[in-house]
Design a protein around this motif. Structure first.
Motif, PDB file in Angstrom:
ATOM      1  N   UNK A 417     -82.300  -3.142  16.130  1.00  0.00           N
ATOM      2  CA  UNK A 417     -81.732  -2.733  14.841  1.00  0.00           C
ATOM      3  C   UNK A 417     -82.819  -2.664  13.770  1.00  0.00           C
ATOM      4  N   UNK A 418     -83.704  -3.680  13.748  1.00  0.00           N
ATOM      5  CA  UNK A 418     -84.785  -3.689  12.756  1.00  0.00           C
ATOM      6  C   UNK A 418     -85.721  -2.506  12.964  1.00  0.00           C
ATOM      7  N   UNK A 419     -86.066  -2.235  14.232  1.00  0.00           N
ATOM      8  CA  UNK A 419     -86.961  -1.107  14.527  1.00  0.00           C
ATOM      9  C   UNK A 419     -86.325   0.204  14.101  1.00  0.00           C
ATOM     10  N   UNK A 420     -85.037   0.371  14.402  1.00  0.00           N
ATOM     11  CA  UNK A 420     -84.345   1.614  14.037  1.00  0.00           C
ATOM     12  C   UNK A 420     -84.313   1.782  12.525  1.00  0.00           C
ATOM     13  N   UNK A 421     -84.052   0.696  11.776  1.00  0.00           N
ATOM     14  CA  UNK A 421     -84.014   0.789  10.316  1.00  0.00           C
ATOM     15  C   UNK A 421     -85.375   1.158   9.742  1.00  0.00           C
ATOM     16  N   UNK A 422     -86.437   0.518  10.257  1.00  0.00           N
ATOM     17  CA  UNK A 422     -87.781   0.852   9.785  1.00  0.00           C
ATOM     18  C   UNK A 422     -88.117   2.298  10.100  1.00  0.00           C
ATOM     19  N   UNK A 423     -87.796   2.713  11.326  1.00  0.00           N
ATOM     20  CA  UNK A 423     -88.073   4.084  11.730  1.00  0.00           C
ATOM     21  C   UNK A 423     -87.279   5.069  10.887  1.00  0.00           C
ATOM     22  N   UNK A 424     -86.042   4.705  10.551  1.00  0.00           N
ATOM     23  CA  UNK A 424     -85.212   5.583   9.725  1.00  0.00           C
ATOM     24  C   UNK A 424     -85.822   5.772   8.343  1.00  0.00           C
ATOM     25  N   UNK A 425     -86.302   4.688   7.743  1.00  0.00           N
ATOM     26  CA  UNK A 425     -86.938   4.787   6.426  1.00  0.00           C
ATOM     27  C   UNK A 425     -88.165   5.687   6.488  1.00  0.00           C
ATOM     28  N   UNK A 426     -88.996   5.505   7.524  1.00  0.00           N
ATOM     29  CA  UNK A 426     -90.208   6.313   7.653  1.00  0.00           C
ATOM     30  C   UNK A 426     -89.874   7.788   7.879  1.00  0.00           C
ATOM     31  N   UNK A 427     -88.860   8.043   8.722  1.00  0.00           N
ATOM     32  CA  UNK A 427     -88.482   9.424   9.008  1.00  0.00           C
ATOM     33  C   UNK A 427     -87.915  10.097   7.764  1.00  0.00           C
ATOM     34  N   UNK A 428     -87.053   9.392   7.034  1.00  0.00           N
ATOM     35  CA  UNK A 428     -86.469   9.964   5.820  1.00  0.00           C
ATOM     36  C   UNK A 428     -87.562  10.308   4.814  1.00  0.00           C
ATOM     37  N   UNK A 429     -88.547   9.429   4.674  1.00  0.00           N
ATOM     38  CA  UNK A 429     -89.646   9.724   3.744  1.00  0.00           C
ATOM     39  C   UNK A 429     -90.447  10.939   4.203  1.00  0.00           C
ATOM     40  N   UNK A 430     -90.696  11.027   5.521  1.00  0.00           N
ATOM     41  CA  UNK A 430     -91.457  12.169   6.017  1.00  0.00           C
ATOM     42  C   UNK A 430     -90.658  13.460   5.885  1.00  0.00           C
ATOM     43  N   UNK A 431     -89.341  13.385   6.065  1.00  0.00           N
ATOM     44  CA  UNK A 431     -88.487  14.558   5.852  1.00  0.00           C
ATOM     45  C   UNK A 431     -88.587  15.020   4.398  1.00  0.00           C
ATOM     46  N   UNK A 432     -88.625  14.078   3.480  1.00  0.00           N
ATOM     47  CA  UNK A 432     -88.780  14.414   2.061  1.00  0.00           C
ATOM     48  C   UNK A 432     -90.082  15.170   1.818  1.00  0.00           C
ATOM     49  N   UNK A 433     -91.145  14.706   2.476  1.00  0.00           N
ATOM     50  CA  UNK A 433     -92.444  15.376   2.324  1.00  0.00           C
ATOM     51  C   UNK A 433     -92.395  16.789   2.902  1.00  0.00           C
ATOM     52  N   UNK A 434     -91.783  16.931   4.077  1.00  0.00           N
ATOM     53  CA  UNK A 434     -91.721  18.247   4.724  1.00  0.00           C
ATOM     54  C   UNK A 434     -90.887  19.213   3.882  1.00  0.00           C
TER      55      UNK A 434
END
Length: 628
Positions: A417-434
């Motif tokens: 769960x912790x890994x998924x949450x961290x990964x979700x935050x990173x992915x959402x930020x990268x989506x914002x950049x893209x």
């Protein structure tokens, strides 16, 4: 060619550029659709979509405008834009409370090392590095006889029925010695499936049985290297050499804790044991992985700070240094490392890494040409974290990323769960950049397609979907191709994790059979049933006259191919055949005894039951349900 120009042109060619598509894109941005398209191509997909959009607008204007806003947001700016290159943090002027401060560390590094960036010097130092690295490899593996190396999981006695009836396949049991060498870091190599020692289940720790008596006697199925570390023959950080001496039958193995390792006890008799003594034969026993790591980290730092080759040369240096450090030092596939297997994985690794360069790295690494110190920090710290995944991720209670593995390990679900949450935050930020660049629809299309393909593969019958960490790197790498500091961090870590996966384990299939994933664990075969129970066992009868019994093979079980039984007594196979009982006359009185039963097909056993326990006072404890 200028990297910025390549960034733009290489991506624009991947998107449709027809006049109709351009008109349609413009219409979506305005929330309107040009009806003139209907007269030009009344049956084109875009015209049908325009009609559908007009119908939705008429019937549900709120839904239409909400959908239009969402689509417009996802599409981002039109025409597409390039992100500005990051300004070096250590090479700019800051204004604080009206006063200006200039930090010029990056320009100073570039100025003082300019004379050391000549290509001929890089070639010369590369040759020196290869020679030096070769001496490291020679000292690590080729000054000690190859036959003396043992793995971290090497044992004299294999689990369950692996040594055959009465252990004959593992003879001799005593009066034998062997000088061996262990690699470093064996304390972190643990059981991946539960193992029974008497009635004690051991899992996710090194298997060590005994060692608590004055002579430090260990049961023969103990991991040799972890036992030697616990016995104090050498340290876990350097590995080392010792001599192992087989001493045959031993009774009452005592548990102990030393040097960060704990063993379990075994209160009964086992036919094979060993003790350690220092080796006077072997030399060059120190594991050099830590000095090799320091050497390679220093080399990569020098590449970024002083030599500063072109971006693509730097990339290939990172790929080669990381791959061969893993294959030859930090996580070799065997000891000594099998060079044929390493070279077999190296060529496809180069192809994949070239793809990484084309889709992502060439848009990020070159923009840090004027910030060598920053580039070193953003790339190398996560890069070496990924290369050493076996150490940096060792405390995370997830190994195979399968439902069974996650449920088995304590804290596995929480960690996931912790890994998924961290990964979700990173992915959402990268989506914002893209999205800022206008490339989000393009990336979403490819990732949605990849997700659908993955779903189809996961549903194939008879196969299990296995998301290896090198595949995770391959999937995420394309989304990092942007000139930002976070993209540099992601690229460094994903490269290291990819190299760790392919160099240490090879290109394992994304689809594997259940048997591949089970390893030495339970296969799910049928389990026999003891007829002897706590209710039927008569403690008044002497042990020499006792007999235990079990149920016959049913028709359904026989149709699966099972035609006999295998019996383990005190973790040793003592019977294979079709009989339905076993005499306890040969067992030693006054000791606890443990019984496990399995169906057998042509003398090959399936899963064993959990142990039934007979205590010295005559108390019979029924086995727990499930396989052992």
């Amino acid at each position: 060619m200028d990297e910025t120009l390549r960034y733009s042109s290489s991506r624009e060619t991947t998107v449709g550029s027809s006049e109709e598509r351009a008109k349609f894109e413009g219409a979506v941005e305005q929330g309107l659709y040009d009806r003139s398209l209907e007269t030009s191509q009344s049956h084109s997909p875009s015209t049908r979509f325009s009609r559908l959009a007009a119908s939705v607008q008429t019937r549900s204007p709120r839904l239409y405008y909400a959908a239009t806003r969402i689509v417009t947001y996802i599409r981002g700016p039109r025409p597409k834009v390039n992100l500005p290159d990051p300004v070096p943090s250590l090479g700019r002027t800051y204004t604080i409370r009206g006063r200006q401060f200039t930090i010029a560390i990056e320009p100073a590094i570039i100025r003082f090392t300019h004379s050391l960036t000549a290509p001929w010097l890089l070639v010369l130092l590369a040759a020196a590095y290869i020679i030096s690295f070769s001496f490291f490899v020679r000292a690590q593996w080729y000054l000690t006889p190859a036959s003396s190396f043992v793995e971290c999981t090497s044992v004299y006695w294999t689990e369950n029925a692996g040594c055959g009836l009465n252990g004959t396949l593992c003879a001799p049991f005593s009066n034998s010695s062997f000088d061996f060498r262990c690699p470093a870091q064996c304390s972190s190599v643990v059981l991946q499936n539960p193992r029974l020692v008497g009635n004690v289940e051991v899992d996710f720790v090194p298997l060590i049985v005994g060692g608590g008596d004055n002579q430090k006697t260990y049961r023969a199925d103990s991991f040799i290297c972890a036992s030697a570390v616990q016995a104090g023959l050498f340290s876990d950080s350097t590995g080392g050499c010792a001599s192992i001496n087989l001493v045959g039958t031993f009774t009452d193995y005592l548990p102990t804790s030393a040097f960060g390792l704990s063993s379990v006890g075994f209160p009964s008799t086992f036919p094979m044991s060993f003790r350690f003594s220092p080796s006077n034969v072997l030399t060059h026993c120190t594991d050099l992985r830590t000095p090799a790591l320091a050497f390679n980290i220093l080399v990569t730092c020098l590449l970024f700070l002083i030599l500063r080759p072109t971006a693509i040369v730097m990339w290939w240096c990172l790929v080669c240094i990381g791959f061969w450090h893993i294959a030859l030092f930090s996580q070799p596939q065997a000891t000594p490392p099998p060079l044929d297997i390493a070279f077999g994985a190296f060529l496809p690794t180069l192809f994949v890494c070239y793809a990484f360069w084309r889709v992502a790295v060439r848009f990020t690494l070159p923009v840090f040409a004027n910030a060598p110190f920053e580039a070193m920090i953003w790339y190398l710290a996560p890069y070496w974290t990924g290369v050493l995944t076996n150490l940096t991720m060792d405390e995370i209670p997830i190994d195979q990323l399968t439902a069974t593995d996650i449920k088995q390990q304590a804290g596995g679900i929480t960690a996931l769960i912790i890994i998924v949450l961290i990964l979700l935050v990173l992915v959402v930020n990268q989506v914002r950049v893209i999205r800022k660049t206008g490339w989000l629809p393009y990336y979403l299309g490819w990732y949605i397609l990849g997700g659908l393909v993955t779903l189809v593969l996961a549903l194939l019958p008879g196969l299990e979907f296995r998301l290896h960490h090198y595949i995770i790197s391959m999937a995420l790498f394309p989304g990092t191709g942007f000139p930002t500091r976070l993209s540099a961090i992601y690229q460094g870590f994903l490269l290291g994790m990819f190299l760790n996966g392919v160099a240490a384990f090879g290109f394992d299939s994304i689809l594997q059979t259940t048997a591949d994933l089970v390893g030495d664990g339970a296969t799910g075969s049928a389990l026999p049933t003891f007829l002897t129970s706590a209710a039927t066992y008569d403690a008044s009868i002497p042990l020499t006259n006792q007999t235990i019994t079990w149920a016959n093979i049913s028709t359904n079980i026989a149709n699966e191919g099972w035609n006999g039984f295998a019996l383990l007594v005190d973790d040793v196979e003592v019977y294979v055949g079709a009989a339905l009982n076993y005499s306890l006359a040969a067992l030693e009185v006054g000791l606890p005894h443990f019984f496990r039963l399995a169906y057998a097909a042509s003398d090959t056993p399936g899963d064993f039951t959990m142990p039934a326990t007979l205590w010295p006072n005559g108390t019979w404890v029924n086995p727990l349900p499930g396989p052992s």
